[in-house]
Design a protein around this motif. Structure first.
Motif, PDB file in Angstrom:
ATOM      1  N   CYS A  89      -4.788  -0.884   1.279  1.00 36.24           N
ATOM      2  CA  CYS A  89      -5.456  -0.277   2.440  1.00 36.24           C
ATOM      3  C   CYS A  89      -5.367   1.247   2.454  1.00 36.24           C
ATOM      4  N   GLY A  90      -4.341   1.793   1.802  1.00 34.69           N
ATOM      5  CA  GLY A  90      -4.185   3.248   1.794  1.00 34.69           C
ATOM      6  C   GLY A  90      -3.524   3.802   3.045  1.00 34.69           C
ATOM      7  N   GLU A  91      -3.225   2.932   4.027  1.00 35.85           N
ATOM      8  CA  GLU A  91      -2.736   3.447   5.315  1.00 35.85           C
ATOM      9  C   GLU A  91      -1.417   2.864   5.781  1.00 35.85           C
ATOM     10  N   CYS A  92      -1.020   1.694   5.268  1.00 37.16           N
ATOM     11  CA  CYS A  92       0.214   1.062   5.753  1.00 37.16           C
ATOM     12  C   CYS A  92       1.427   1.829   5.236  1.00 37.16           C
ATOM     13  N   CYS A 149       1.272  -3.266  -0.531  1.00 39.30           N
ATOM     14  CA  CYS A 149       0.429  -3.078   0.661  1.00 39.30           C
ATOM     15  C   CYS A 149       0.435  -4.323   1.541  1.00 39.30           C
ATOM     16  N   GLU A 150       0.490  -4.103   2.842  1.00 40.66           N
ATOM     17  CA  GLU A 150       0.530  -5.231   3.791  1.00 40.66           C
ATOM     18  C   GLU A 150      -0.725  -6.099   3.706  1.00 40.66           C
ATOM     19  N   CYS A 155       1.639   1.770   1.359  1.00 38.33           N
ATOM     20  CA  CYS A 155       0.626   2.608   0.720  1.00 38.33           C
ATOM     21  C   CYS A 155       0.958   4.087   0.876  1.00 38.33           C
TER      22      CYS A 155
HETATM   23 ZN   LIG Z   1      -1.526  -0.678   2.545  1.00 35.84          ZN
END
Ligand SMILES: [Zn+2]
Length: 346
Positions: free
Chosen positions: A93-96, A107-108, A99
């Motif tokens: 996702c790039g955001e968790c 990643c979640e 990441c």
């Molecule tokens: Zn992630």
């Protein structure tokens, strides 16, 4: 477009090659004109059906492919039309929190193209631009398609998780499999003393070609006793075991004191007995590993592109023979990657 597909889980005869609606790239995706795809055992497991994975049918299998970008979504800046690219299957996702620490395969919402969402064994595939790696002009499509999944898996497992060093000894089980052949090459590159097991002398000769220093035919010999002899009772620093219950106990026997057991899968099933006395007395580390970070993918693929590593190819088939391609993996005939090419590209 034409795509390999199935509408229900089952044996290899559920696979068809036929019409499928053309995919359209989302705003952060690129459309790839697929020149070649490669198979992994994951394709067989996904086709049979994995617990907890509910697929949108019909499903297009395939996690490895390479081709040319023909269209991009409005937010894409990483690639442009005409670029030669290979697909790396892990979507993060790039955001968790993971990441943000660069640990993309933790990643979640981590999922794999081809396993959890539609894959790339088709004439075209819409893929997140973050999942595309540039392929130099002198690299053929078969090599570019065959490398990403197995080489990234073996690279993270050995270089990051087991953190192998020159001079260490390492035992790789199932050395002729996709991840096995990559692991042998990477361990050899890292300067390790490589022990490899396989079930036939032909497969062992192949493991030697990939860089194994010592080979054991596990169909004829008990590999744990053989390893005890070969290492004068010491054992090895690292064992790579993605076989599972059939080998797990013997793998812990093969470890030297302070050794590391590293796994990226369990082809004979998920549950094995562990002798805990051996774990604490020998102070063993048991390490899991899955796929790789995007940076690790770039690192290992640059070593494929410069010729340091070479994905060995077993067979190249038209996508219309995907059923046979799955059969070659299931029956464990031969060794090396099985590659499929869209019929229109042949
Ligand atoms: Zn992630």
């Amino acid at each position: 477009m034409q795509a390999v597909q199935f509408t229900e889980h089952g044996d290899r005869d559920v696979i068809e090659y036929g019409d499928f609606p053309d995919p359209e790239p989302g705003k952060d995706e690129a459309l790839v004109d697929v020149k070649a795809g490669a198979l992994n055992h994951l394709d067989v497991f996904t086709r049979r059906g994995l617990p907890g994975v509910d697929l949108e049918m019909p499903h297009i299998p395939g996690s490895d492919a390479a081709g040319v970008v023909t269209d991009v979504g409005e937010d894409v800046t990483r690639v442009e039309v005409g670029d030669r690219v290979a697909v790396t299957a892990g979507v993060s996702c790039g955001e968790c929190e993971f990441c943000r620490h660069g640990e993309h395969s933790l990643c979640e919402s981590y999922h794999l193209i081809g396993e959890h969402v539609r894959g790339v064994h088709a004439e075209q595939a819409a893929v997140p631009a973050a999942n595309l790696v540039p392929v130099p002009d002198d690299i053929d499509w078969v090599t570019a398609a065959a490398a990403p999944l197995t080489f990234q898996t073996a690279w993270r497992m050995l270089m990051t998780r087991a953190d192998i060093e020159a001079g260490e000894s390492i035992l790789i089980l199932g050395a002729s499999g996709g991840v096995g052949q990559a692991a042998v090459q990477i361990a050899d590159y890292a300067g390790a003393e490589v022990y490899a097991t396989a079930s036939t002398d032909e497969k062992l000769a192949y493991a030697e070609e990939c860089g194994a220093d010592h080979t054991i035919n596990y169909a004829e010999n008990d590999f744990a006793s053989e390893m005890r002899e070969l290492t004068d009772g010491r054992g090895v620093d690292v064992v790579v075991d993605y076989v599972g219950p059939e080998t797990w106990d013997d793998s812990t026997k093969c470890l030297a004191k302070g050794g590391r057991l590293v796994t990226c899968g369990a082809t004979t099933g998920p549950k094995a007995e562990t002798n805990i006395n051996r774990v604490f007395w020998k102070q063993i580390d048991i390490l899991g590993s899955t796929m790789a970070t995007l940076g690790e993918v770039d690192d290992v693929l640059s070593l494929v592109w410069d010729g340091t590593f070479e994905p060995r190819i077993r067979e190249t088939l038209p996508m219309s023979e995907a059923t046979r391609a799955h059969g070659m993996l299931e029956d464990r005939e031969g060794f090396g990657k099985v590659v499929v090419i869209p019929d229109s590209e042949r």
